[in-house]
Design a protein around this motif. Structure first.
Motif, PDB file in Angstrom:
ATOM      1  N   LEU A  60       0.837  -1.201   0.000  1.00 30.82           N
ATOM      2  CA  LEU A  60       0.000   0.000   0.000  1.00 30.82           C
ATOM      3  C   LEU A  60       0.872   1.250   0.000  1.00 30.82           C
ATOM      4  CD1 LEU A  60      -2.721   1.477   0.237  1.00 30.82           C
ATOM      5  CD2 LEU A  60      -2.569   1.185   2.722  1.00 30.82           C
ATOM      6  N   ASN A  61       1.907   1.240   0.823  1.00 27.39           N
ATOM      7  CA  ASN A  61       2.828   2.377   0.866  1.00 27.39           C
ATOM      8  C   ASN A  61       3.525   2.581  -0.479  1.00 27.39           C
ATOM      9  OD1 ASN A  61       2.902   3.673   3.537  1.00 27.39           O
ATOM     10  ND2 ASN A  61       3.418   1.645   4.273  1.00 27.39           N
ATOM     11  N   ALA A  62       3.956   1.478  -1.070  1.00 29.80           N
ATOM     12  CA  ALA A  62       4.636   1.560  -2.364  1.00 29.80           C
ATOM     13  C   ALA A  62       3.703   2.127  -3.432  1.00 29.80           C
ATOM     14  CB  ALA A  62       5.136   0.179  -2.779  1.00 29.80           C
ATOM     15  N   SER A  63       2.444   1.706  -3.395  1.00 33.63           N
ATOM     16  CA  SER A  63       1.463   2.174  -4.379  1.00 33.63           C
ATOM     17  C   SER A  63       1.112   3.641  -4.167  1.00 33.63           C
ATOM     18  CB  SER A  63       0.192   1.318  -4.297  1.00 33.63           C
ATOM     19  OG  SER A  63       0.466  -0.033  -4.595  1.00 33.63           O
ATOM     20  N   ALA A  64       1.070   4.059  -2.912  1.00 26.56           N
ATOM     21  CA  ALA A  64       0.723   5.446  -2.607  1.00 26.56           C
ATOM     22  C   ALA A  64       1.877   6.404  -2.914  1.00 26.56           C
ATOM     23  CB  ALA A  64       0.323   5.574  -1.142  1.00 26.56           C
ATOM     24  N   ARG A  65       3.098   5.897  -2.860  1.00 30.43           N
ATOM     25  CA  ARG A  65       4.262   6.767  -3.054  1.00 30.43           C
ATOM     26  C   ARG A  65       4.677   6.911  -4.510  1.00 30.43           C
ATOM     27  NH1 ARG A  65       7.865   4.249   1.932  1.00 30.43           N
ATOM     28  NH2 ARG A  65       6.720   5.282   3.631  1.00 30.43           N
ATOM     29  N   THR A  66       4.408   5.898  -5.312  1.00 33.68           N
ATOM     30  CA  THR A  66       4.872   5.952  -6.696  1.00 33.68           C
ATOM     31  C   THR A  66       4.059   6.947  -7.517  1.00 33.68           C
ATOM     32  OG1 THR A  66       5.365   4.618  -8.656  1.00 33.68           O
ATOM     33  CG2 THR A  66       3.329   4.122  -7.510  1.00 33.68           C
ATOM     34  N   ILE A  67       4.683   7.480  -8.541  1.00 35.32           N
ATOM     35  CA  ILE A  67       3.973   8.377  -9.460  1.00 35.32           C
ATOM     36  C   ILE A  67       4.052   7.846 -10.890  1.00 35.32           C
ATOM     37  CG2 ILE A  67       4.386  10.404  -8.026  1.00 35.32           C
ATOM     38  CD1 ILE A  67       6.589  11.216 -10.012  1.00 35.32           C
ATOM     39  N   THR A  68       4.630   6.656 -11.044  1.00 36.05           N
ATOM     40  CA  THR A  68       4.863   6.112 -12.385  1.00 36.05           C
ATOM     41  C   THR A  68       3.891   5.008 -12.772  1.00 36.05           C
ATOM     42  OG1 THR A  68       6.418   4.443 -11.559  1.00 36.05           O
ATOM     43  CG2 THR A  68       7.317   6.595 -12.168  1.00 36.05           C
ATOM     44  N   GLY A  69       3.055   4.571 -11.850  1.00 36.65           N
ATOM     45  CA  GLY A  69       2.151   3.473 -12.157  1.00 36.65           C
ATOM     46  C   GLY A  69       2.754   2.117 -11.883  1.00 36.65           C
ATOM     47  N   GLN A  70       4.015   2.092 -11.488  1.00 36.43           N
ATOM     48  CA  GLN A  70       4.702   0.841 -11.167  1.00 36.43           C
ATOM     49  C   GLN A  70       5.345   0.971  -9.787  1.00 36.43           C
ATOM     50  OE1 GLN A  70       7.219   0.589 -14.754  1.00 36.43           O
ATOM     51  NE2 GLN A  70       6.080  -1.253 -15.294  1.00 36.43           N
ATOM     52  N   PRO A  71       4.662   0.517  -8.743  1.00 33.59           N
ATOM     53  CA  PRO A  71       5.195   0.631  -7.379  1.00 33.59           C
ATOM     54  C   PRO A  71       6.522  -0.108  -7.228  1.00 33.59           C
ATOM     55  CG  PRO A  71       2.868   0.037  -7.363  1.00 33.59           C
ATOM     56  CD  PRO A  71       3.328  -0.096  -8.774  1.00 33.59           C
ATOM     57  N   LEU A  72       7.420   0.487  -6.473  1.00 31.09           N
ATOM     58  CA  LEU A  72       8.715  -0.140  -6.236  1.00 31.09           C
ATOM     59  C   LEU A  72       8.580  -1.295  -5.250  1.00 31.09           C
ATOM     60  CD1 LEU A  72      10.983   3.031  -5.962  1.00 31.09           C
ATOM     61  CD2 LEU A  72      10.758   1.470  -7.907  1.00 31.09           C
ATOM     62  N   ASP A  73       9.346  -2.339  -5.502  1.00 32.73           N
ATOM     63  CA  ASP A  73       9.336  -3.508  -4.627  1.00 32.73           C
ATOM     64  C   ASP A  73       9.976  -3.130  -3.290  1.00 32.73           C
ATOM     65  OD1 ASP A  73       9.837  -5.991  -3.341  1.00 32.73           O
ATOM     66  OD2 ASP A  73       9.815  -6.998  -5.285  1.00 32.73           O
ATOM     67  N   PRO A  74       9.246  -3.266  -2.177  1.00 29.74           N
ATOM     68  CA  PRO A  74       9.803  -2.870  -0.878  1.00 29.74           C
ATOM     69  C   PRO A  74      10.947  -3.760  -0.399  1.00 29.74           C
ATOM     70  CG  PRO A  74       7.657  -3.912  -0.603  1.00 29.74           C
ATOM     71  CD  PRO A  74       7.848  -3.708  -2.072  1.00 29.74           C
ATOM     72  N   TRP A  75      11.116  -4.940  -1.022  1.00 31.42           N
ATOM     73  CA  TRP A  75      12.178  -5.853  -0.601  1.00 31.42           C
ATOM     74  C   TRP A  75      13.324  -5.958  -1.602  1.00 31.42           C
ATOM     75  CZ3 TRP A  75       6.989  -7.477   0.223  1.00 31.42           C
ATOM     76  CH2 TRP A  75       6.616  -7.513   1.573  1.00 31.42           C
ATOM     77  N   PHE A  76      13.114  -5.417  -2.790  1.00 28.07           N
ATOM     78  CA  PHE A  76      14.131  -5.536  -3.832  1.00 28.07           C
ATOM     79  C   PHE A  76      14.364  -4.148  -4.410  1.00 28.07           C
ATOM     80  CE2 PHE A  76      15.388  -8.150  -7.859  1.00 28.07           C
ATOM     81  CZ  PHE A  76      16.710  -7.778  -7.647  1.00 28.07           C
ATOM     82  N   HIS A  77      15.276  -3.423  -3.807  1.00 29.99           N
ATOM     83  CA  HIS A  77      15.511  -2.023  -4.153  1.00 29.99           C
ATOM     84  C   HIS A  77      15.820  -1.851  -5.641  1.00 29.99           C
ATOM     85  CE1 HIS A  77      16.593   2.146  -3.620  1.00 29.99           C
ATOM     86  NE2 HIS A  77      17.745   1.928  -4.221  1.00 29.99           N
ATOM     87  N   GLY A  78      15.103  -0.921  -6.251  1.00 25.25           N
ATOM     88  CA  GLY A  78      15.339  -0.610  -7.653  1.00 25.25           C
ATOM     89  C   GLY A  78      14.447  -1.369  -8.609  1.00 25.25           C
ATOM     90  N   ASP A  79      13.750  -2.389  -8.112  1.00 24.36           N
ATOM     91  CA  ASP A  79      12.860  -3.165  -8.973  1.00 24.36           C
ATOM     92  C   ASP A  79      11.410  -2.837  -8.622  1.00 24.36           C
ATOM     93  OD1 ASP A  79      12.090  -4.869 -10.914  1.00 24.36           O
ATOM     94  OD2 ASP A  79      12.702  -6.725  -9.914  1.00 24.36           O
ATOM     95  N   THR A  80      10.506  -3.152  -9.530  1.00 24.19           N
ATOM     96  CA  THR A  80       9.087  -2.899  -9.279  1.00 24.19           C
ATOM     97  C   THR A  80       8.413  -4.169  -8.773  1.00 24.19           C
ATOM     98  OG1 THR A  80       8.582  -3.382 -11.607  1.00 24.19           O
ATOM     99  CG2 THR A  80       8.934  -1.078 -11.000  1.00 24.19           C
ATOM    100  N   ILE A  81       7.254  -4.011  -8.201  1.00 29.15           N
ATOM    101  CA  ILE A  81       6.524  -5.145  -7.631  1.00 29.15           C
ATOM    102  C   ILE A  81       6.078  -6.099  -8.734  1.00 29.15           C
ATOM    103  CG2 ILE A  81       4.412  -5.824  -6.431  1.00 29.15           C
ATOM    104  CD1 ILE A  81       4.580  -3.248  -4.827  1.00 29.15           C
ATOM    105  N   SER A  82       6.507  -7.337  -8.650  1.00 30.32           N
ATOM    106  CA  SER A  82       6.094  -8.357  -9.618  1.00 30.32           C
ATOM    107  C   SER A  82       4.969  -9.180  -8.989  1.00 30.32           C
ATOM    108  CB  SER A  82       7.278  -9.259  -9.989  1.00 30.32           C
ATOM    109  OG  SER A  82       7.836  -9.842  -8.827  1.00 30.32           O
ATOM    110  N   TYR A  83       3.871  -8.513  -8.759  1.00 38.09           N
ATOM    111  CA  TYR A  83       2.746  -9.096  -8.028  1.00 38.09           C
ATOM    112  C   TYR A  83       1.528  -8.259  -8.384  1.00 38.09           C
ATOM    113  CZ  TYR A  83       0.384 -11.074  -3.853  1.00 38.09           C
ATOM    114  OH  TYR A  83      -0.465 -11.733  -2.993  1.00 38.09           O
ATOM    115  N   TYR A  84       0.348  -8.852  -8.314  1.00 34.88           N
ATOM    116  CA  TYR A  84      -0.846  -8.062  -8.635  1.00 34.88           C
ATOM    117  C   TYR A  84      -1.057  -7.017  -7.531  1.00 34.88           C
ATOM    118  CZ  TYR A  84      -2.606 -12.051  -5.881  1.00 34.88           C
ATOM    119  OH  TYR A  84      -2.776 -13.045  -4.948  1.00 34.88           O
TER     120      TYR A  84
END
Length: 205
Positions: free
Chosen positions: A134-158
């Motif tokens: 939720l935090n990742a989704s609320a903070r991103t502005i690109t439509g692709q939330p950053l993975d909270p456990w894998f810095h620099g990558d986006t969430i590979s999950y629905y």
């Protein structure tokens, strides 16, 4: 408590605005789409911000998201003004199911608000992961939330469900530590009211 009222008012405004906009589309349904107007409006609003941000057209900033919300209200006001007589007639003819649907929503909202108010912890099962997404989704502005456990990558999950409530967080300006719990209040409330209306329609209540 103030966050709960703000969250409720936001959902109500989005729902009524959507009801007005989609009135002609759902005119054959007994409740004219009132029961699904809240989730439909929230999904449409979130989908618009996601599509435009992931396409790199408009970033999903707080200001942009709030402007989308204002745009929804303006569209509703324009359509409502043009079709004010139709809107009055619809409410007059369907006041019973609309009132009962709204009452179901409010009662369920109150019940689950009390539950989360008494137990607001985000500390068991998958809640920490949900909160991180939720935090990742609320903070991103690109439509692709950053993975909270894998810095620099986006969430590979629905993640669109998290994006939905991240969008509401941006509009309401409520911190995610509160909107996480408020999301768990809104979901059963909207579900209960939709199920009630659907059941009433089938049973011709």
């Amino acid at each position: 408590m103030l966050y709960g009222i703000t969250w409720l008012l936001l959902i109500e405004v989005v729902g009524f605005a959507t009801f007005v906009i989609f009135l002609s589309i759902f005119r054959t349904i007994p409740d004219k789409g009132y029961s699904i107007s809240k989730p439909l409006g929230i999904i449409c609003l979130s989908l618009a911000t996601w599509l435009l941000s992931i396409s790199e057209i408009i970033p999903a900033t707080e200001i942009a998201t709030i402007l989308f919300f204002i745009g929804l209200i303006i569209c509703s006001l324009i359509i409502g003004t043009i079709r004010v007589n139709t809107l009055k007639q619809v409410v007059k003819n369907n006041w019973r199911i609309i009132s009962l649907t709204e009452l179901t929503f409010l009662l369920t909202y109150l019940i689950f608000f009390c539950i989360r108010y008494l137990d607001p912890g985000i500390n068991h099962t998958e809640q920490p992961m949900d909160f991180a997404f939720l935090n990742a989704s609320a903070r991103t502005i690109t439509g692709q939330p950053l993975d909270p456990w894998f810095h620099g990558d986006t969430i590979s999950y629905y993640y669109f469900g998290y994006w939905i409530f991240g969008t509401l967080s941006k509009i309401s300006l409520i911190p995610t530590v509160a909107t996480y719990n408020l999301s768990l209040v809104a979901i059963p409330a909207m579900t209960a009211s939709s199920i009630f209306a659907l059941t009433s329609i089938f049973l011709k209540f």
